[in-house]
Design an enzyme around this catalytic site. Structure first.
Site, PDB file in Angstrom:
ATOM      1  N   LYS A 242    -112.370   4.561  26.689  1.00  0.00           N
ATOM      2  CA  LYS A 242    -111.520   3.922  25.672  1.00  0.00           C
ATOM      3  C   LYS A 242    -112.346   3.643  24.414  1.00  0.00           C
ATOM      4  O   LYS A 242    -111.879   3.867  23.291  1.00  0.00           O
ATOM      5  CB  LYS A 242    -110.901   2.637  26.220  1.00  0.00           C
TER       6      LYS A 242
ATOM      7  N   GLN B 231    -109.874  -5.206  31.290  1.00  0.00           N
ATOM      8  CA  GLN B 231    -109.864  -4.099  32.240  1.00  0.00           C
ATOM      9  C   GLN B 231    -109.598  -4.636  33.656  1.00  0.00           C
ATOM     10  O   GLN B 231    -110.280  -5.550  34.115  1.00  0.00           O
ATOM     11  CB  GLN B 231    -111.219  -3.361  32.188  1.00  0.00           C
TER      12      GLN B 231
ATOM     13  N   ASP C 276    -102.441  -3.560  26.166  1.00  0.00           N
ATOM     14  CA  ASP C 276    -102.196  -3.005  27.497  1.00  0.00           C
ATOM     15  C   ASP C 276    -100.775  -3.313  27.974  1.00  0.00           C
ATOM     16  O   ASP C 276    -100.345  -2.805  29.010  1.00  0.00           O
ATOM     17  CB  ASP C 276    -103.195  -3.596  28.502  1.00  0.00           C
TER      18      ASP C 276
END
Ligand code: NAD
Length: 309
Positions: free
Chosen positions: A53, A97, A120
């Site tokens: 990412k 994450q 996200d």
């Protein structure tokens, strides 16, 4: 024989589109968008995902920092870090994450991220807004699947879609999107959508998969779908990623679908690796640019924390 969907090429197009937009922002004297990634602990797969990412962000001109937090910290300390990032006006996107260590509640941590920075799409507000057809950040993997279908000009209206897997961040949002009314100008949605899961009896799984015009698998079970189960011309999007050891003891990644045989019957199919994975990464970066541009209006939810934005 199926056209193999080149996820890397699709991701490259998306990243180049973002790069062009970011370059023109900077040429106009504006600051670059910024993504902050929180990585708690040392999960090897997470380290690779986070690195990918960051590399994608860097390629597009979006700045990115990775905040490494040791495994043994308390949930409260992680929440404090998120709170600080929420308040920094120059941080546009925040990504935590997953998975988190077992002493933390993923729900609490994800809900701490300001909705407008939640690239996200895991904050409960984004999940809820999405379910009632309001603009929201959509998690990267479902967005990646939809983006692939869009870029192939596939219209799902009136088609039979089958989604194997119902996890909150992957299978379920994919199914919700496929079944919802099509937004104006979109070709995705309005499919008759069936969700299969771990308690779907094998004969029923077979029955439903056979009906699919569009089949999305997100189970992590290699070989779940074989050629005899699918109909001719099916569009197959394989989200599953499992690391297996081949005959020579060499590790490799495989999806849920028996690629070699199913690709003889499908019209389109994604490979693993090189299918959904790279597009997922590109979608996180696309969401970061949207967060920077304040494309989504969260009204009081953002303003209460960030009066200056
Ligand atoms: P998960 O373990 O949370 O969910 C798996 C789902 O599969 C569950 O809903 C379960 O009910 C369903 N399932 C289990 N057995 C089944 C069966 N026999 N038939 C039908 N459904 C069955 O996993 P997840 O986080 O949703 O991820 C799913 C897969 O996608 C994993 O392989 C993961 O590595 C992969 N993944 C890929 C990406 C990407 O970018 N390509 C991103 C996230 C996850």
């Amino acid at each position: 024989k199926a056209a193999v969907i080149d996820g890397k090429a699709i991701a490259q197009v998306i990243k180049d589109e973002i790069k062009t937009e970011v370059s023109s922002l900077i040429a106009d004297g504006k600051r670059a968008p910024h993504l902050s990634v929180l990585l708690v602990g040392n999960n090897p797969a997470s380290i690779i995902y986070v690195r990918n990412k960051a590399l994608a962000a860097q390629y597009t001109g979006i700045s990115c920092d990775i905040l490494r937090i040791p495994e043994n910290v308390s949930e409260g300390e992680v929440l404090k870090e998120i709170e600080a990032l929420n308040r920094l006006p120059e941080v546009d996107g925040i990504l935590v994450q997953l998975p988190l260590p077992p002493n933390m509640s993923e729900r609490t941590v994800c809900d701490a991220v300001l909705p407008g920075k939640d690239v996200d799409g895991f904050n409960v507000l984004n999940v809820g807004r999405f379910c009632v057809n309001q603009e929201a950040f959509i998690p990267a993997t479902p967005s990646g699947v939809l983006e692939i279908l869009k870029r192939l000009n596939i219209n799902t209206l009136g088609k039979n879609a089958v989604v194997c897997g119902r996890s909150k961040n992957v299978g379920l949002p994919i199914a919700l999107h496929l079944h919802a009314s099509q937004n104006k100008g979109s070709t995705i949605g309005d499919a008759t959508t069936t969700i299969c899961h771990r308690n779907t009896p094998p004969d029923q799984l077979r029955h439903f998969i056979k009906s699919a015009d569009i089949l999305v698998t997100a189970t992590g079970i290699p070989g779940l779908v074989t050629a005899d189960m699918v109909k001719d011309g099916v569009v197959v999007i394989d989200v599953g990623i499992t690391r297996i050891l081949d005959k020579n003891g060499k590790a490799r990644l495989v999806g849920d679908v028996d690629f070699a045989d199913v690709s003889k019957k499908a019209s389109y199919i994604t490979p693993v690796p090189g299918g959904v994975g790279p597009v997922t990464v590109a979608m996180v970066i696309k969401n970061t640019l949207a967060a920077y541009k304040n494309e989504l209006d969260y009204g009081p939810w953002n303003k209460s924390v960030l009066p200056s934005r």
